[in-house]
Design an enzyme around this catalytic site. Structure first.
Site, PDB file in Angstrom:
ATOM      1  N   ASP A  15       0.848  -1.192   0.000  1.00 38.25           N
ATOM      2  CA  ASP A  15       0.000   0.000   0.000  1.00 38.25           C
ATOM      3  C   ASP A  15       0.886   1.245   0.000  1.00 38.25           C
ATOM      4  OD1 ASP A  15      -2.672   1.432   0.579  1.00 38.25           O
ATOM      5  OD2 ASP A  15      -1.373   2.167   2.184  1.00 38.25           O
ATOM      6  N   ASP A 115      -3.385   2.519  -5.744  1.00 38.58           N
ATOM      7  CA  ASP A 115      -2.289   2.631  -4.772  1.00 38.58           C
ATOM      8  C   ASP A 115      -2.083   1.372  -3.938  1.00 38.58           C
ATOM      9  OD1 ASP A 115      -4.622   2.772  -3.315  1.00 38.58           O
ATOM     10  OD2 ASP A 115      -3.982   4.454  -2.058  1.00 38.58           O
ATOM     11  N   GLU A 116      -2.677   0.270  -4.356  1.00 38.02           N
ATOM     12  CA  GLU A 116      -2.556  -0.966  -3.570  1.00 38.02           C
ATOM     13  C   GLU A 116      -2.471  -2.168  -4.510  1.00 38.02           C
ATOM     14  OE1 GLU A 116      -5.050  -2.824   0.181  1.00 38.02           O
ATOM     15  OE2 GLU A 116      -5.021  -0.664  -0.152  1.00 38.02           O
TER      16      GLU A 116
END
Length: 417
Positions: A15, A115-116
Site C-alpha cells: 500500500d 495505490d494498492e
C-alpha cells in the site's frame, strides 16, 4: 482450527502511503512524510472533497480523505493545497507495477487499486531471499525510485496480507500474519477495522453481539450463513484467516456484465438541462459497448434529486432487440424519465446503464427501419473520437449549459487529469 488442508503462499500486500499526496509532494521536492499537504479535487469549489492528505496533515489536524476543502485550516502558513492530477497518479502507479515485474511474473501481480497491489512471491527465495527480504527490497526500491513510502503486509493468502497490512504494517512498515498468528494479531480488533466489513455489516453484527473479529470467528457458522448467505460464510472463514481466492492468474480479464456511466453534477440541474446530460451519458455508454462488440436489452436510468428535496428514482426497462445505438438508448431513458420524474425537483445525480448483454453480431437488423445507418453512424463517430480525441465531434447540445462532455473530457475518474 486445523490449517493443514489449506494452501499456504507468500503473498505481499503493498500500500502506497497517502499516494496522491505523496506524488504531489515529490513533484514539489518535499518529503511526503513531513510535508503538510492536501490534494483537492477542485480548489475553485469550497465543497470539493479532499482526495488525499499527507500523513503530517492527518496527524496535525485530523484531516481525512472525506474532509471538504472549506474544512482545511487555511490560516496555517505551512499548509500546501494542490489540485489533483489524476494522469500523474495513474502514470506513477503503472511505473510501480512495472518495478514489481522485476521481482515477480505478471501472473503473480494483482493490482487492487491505483495505490494498492498484491504480489505472490512463491519460489523466489533463491533469487531474492525469503518474504521479508523481498518486502524490504521492494519497499527500499519504491522509496528510492519514486520517493514514496509504502506499507507491506505478508500473509499465507490475500486476506491475511491485506488485514495485517491495514492493522499493523501502516505503523510498523512491514508486518506478517500467518494462520497461526490470527488469534493474536487479528482477533482483538473491532470488526469494522477488518477489510471487507463496512458500516452496514458492522451494525448488523453488533446487533448480534459481535464486536471483535475473535467473536465473529467463534460465532455460529450456520446462523451466519442463513442470515447473510455467502457473505456471512465468507466473513466467518476470513475471521479464521482463510481465503481461497486465487493468487496466480490473469487478474485483468473479467466478464463485462453491463456498461454504464453516471455522475454527481456540480450544481442542481433543471429538467431541460438533465435531458442533455442523459444524452451524453448514453453516448459514452453505447460507445463503450460498440468498442466491446456488445449490445444490451435492458436500459437503466437512475436520478437523484437535490439535497434539499432528497430521494429520486431508479428504473429499468427491456427492449425486444439488443442495442448499442445512442438514440435508441436515449429514447428509452426519456420514456423512463417522463414516467417517473416528479416534474418539479432539481436533479443532482444521473446514471445510465446498458445491461443484459449480447454479442453485437447476434443482433438482427430490421429491413424496415434505418437501424443499420444509425449503427454505422455510431461507429464513424467512434473512429473520429478515437483518432482525434473525445471532443473532436460533439452534438450541438453539448455546448449548451447542461452539457457535461467537454468538462468530462478533461478529467480521469471524475477529477482533473
Amino acid at each position: 482450527m486445523d490449517y493443514t488442508s489449506y494452501p499456504r503462499h507468500h503473498v505481499l500486500c503493498i500500500d502506497m502511503r497517502s499516494f496522491y499526496a505523496s506524488v504531489e509532494a515529490v513533484k514539489l521536492g518535499l518529503d511526503p512524510m513531513q510535508a503538510i499537504l492536501a490534494v483537492v479535487g477542485d480548489p475553485s469549489r469550497s465543497g470539493s472533497i479532499v482526495l488525499a492528505a499527507s500523513p503530517a496533515l492527518k496527524q496535525k489536524y485530523g484531516v481525512s480523505n472525506v474532509s471538504r476543502y472549506f474544512e482545511l485550516p487555511k490560516d496555517d502558513p505551512e499548509l500546501i493545497i494542490v489540485q489533483a492530477h489524476m494522469a500523474d497518479y495513474v502514470h506513477t502507479s503503472i511505473e510501480i507495477t512495472k518495478l514489481l515485474m522485476e521481482y515477480a511474473p505478471k501472473e503473480a501481480i494483482h493490482p487492487y487499486s491505483i495505490d494498492e497491489i498484491w504480489v505472490t512471491v512463491d519460489g523466489l527465495e533463491k533469487l531474492f531471499g525469503d518474504s521479508w527480504q523481498i518486502a524490504r527490497m521492494i519497499k527500499k526500491e519504491i522509496l528510492e525510485r519514486f520517493g514514496i513510502t509504502c506499507s507491506i503486509g505478508i500473509g499465507d493468502n490475500k486476506f491475511l496480507a491485506k488485514a495485517v497490512m491495514d492493522l499493523h504494517a501502516k505503523k510498523e512498515g512491514i508486518a506478517e500474519c500467518r494462520y497461526e498468528d490470527v488469534e493474536e494479531k487479528l482477533w482483538p480488533f473491532p470488526i469494522e477495522k477488518i477489510w471487507g466489513i463496512g458500516s452496514r455489516m458492522k451494525r448488523n453484527l453488533n446487533r448480534m453481539g459481535i464486536i471483535t473479529l475473535g467473536q465473529l470467528a467463534n460465532s455460529n457458522l450456520k446462523y451466519l450463513k442463513k442470515r447473510y448467505g455467502v457473505m456471512g460464510e465468507q466473513l466467518y472463514w476470513h475471521a479464521w484467516g482463510i481465503d481461497l481466492s486465487p493468487v496466480f492468474g490473469d487478474f485483468t480479464k473479467t466478464e463485462q456484465k453491463s456498461f454504464g456511466h453516471g455522475m454527481t453534477l456540480l450544481r442542481d440541474y433543471s429538467e431541460s438541462e438533465v435531458r442533455i446530460c442523459i444524452l451524453e451519458l448514453c453516448e459514452e455508454t453505447c460507445r463503450r459497448a460498440r468498442t466491446a462488440n456488445k449490445a444490451g436489452k435492458t436500459i437503466h436510468l437512475g436520478i437523484g434529486y437535490s439535497k434539499e428535496v432528497g430521494g429520486g428514482f431508479s428504473r429499468s426497462r427491456s427492449i425486444v432487440t439488443p442495442t448499442n445505438i445512442t438514440m435508441e438508448m436515449y429514447e428509452m431513458c426519456m420514456q423512463l424519465f417522463e414516467e417517473f420524474y416528479d416534474g418539479k425537483s432539481n436533479i443532482r445525480r444521473v446514471y445510465v446503464t446498458l445491461e443484459q448483454l449480447y454479442d453485437d453480431m447476434q443482433t438482427q437488423l430490421n429491413l424496415f427501419d434505418n437501424t443499420s445507418k444509425r449503427k454505422d453512424l455510431g461507429f464513424v463517430m467512434d473512429r473520429i473520437r478515437d483518432k482525434y480525441g473525445s471532443t473532436a465531434i460533439l452534438r450541438a447540445s453539448s455546448y449548451l449549459p447542461g452539457g457535461i462532455a467537454i468538462d468530462r473530457s478533461k478529467k480521469i475518474g471524475g477529477h482533473f487529469a
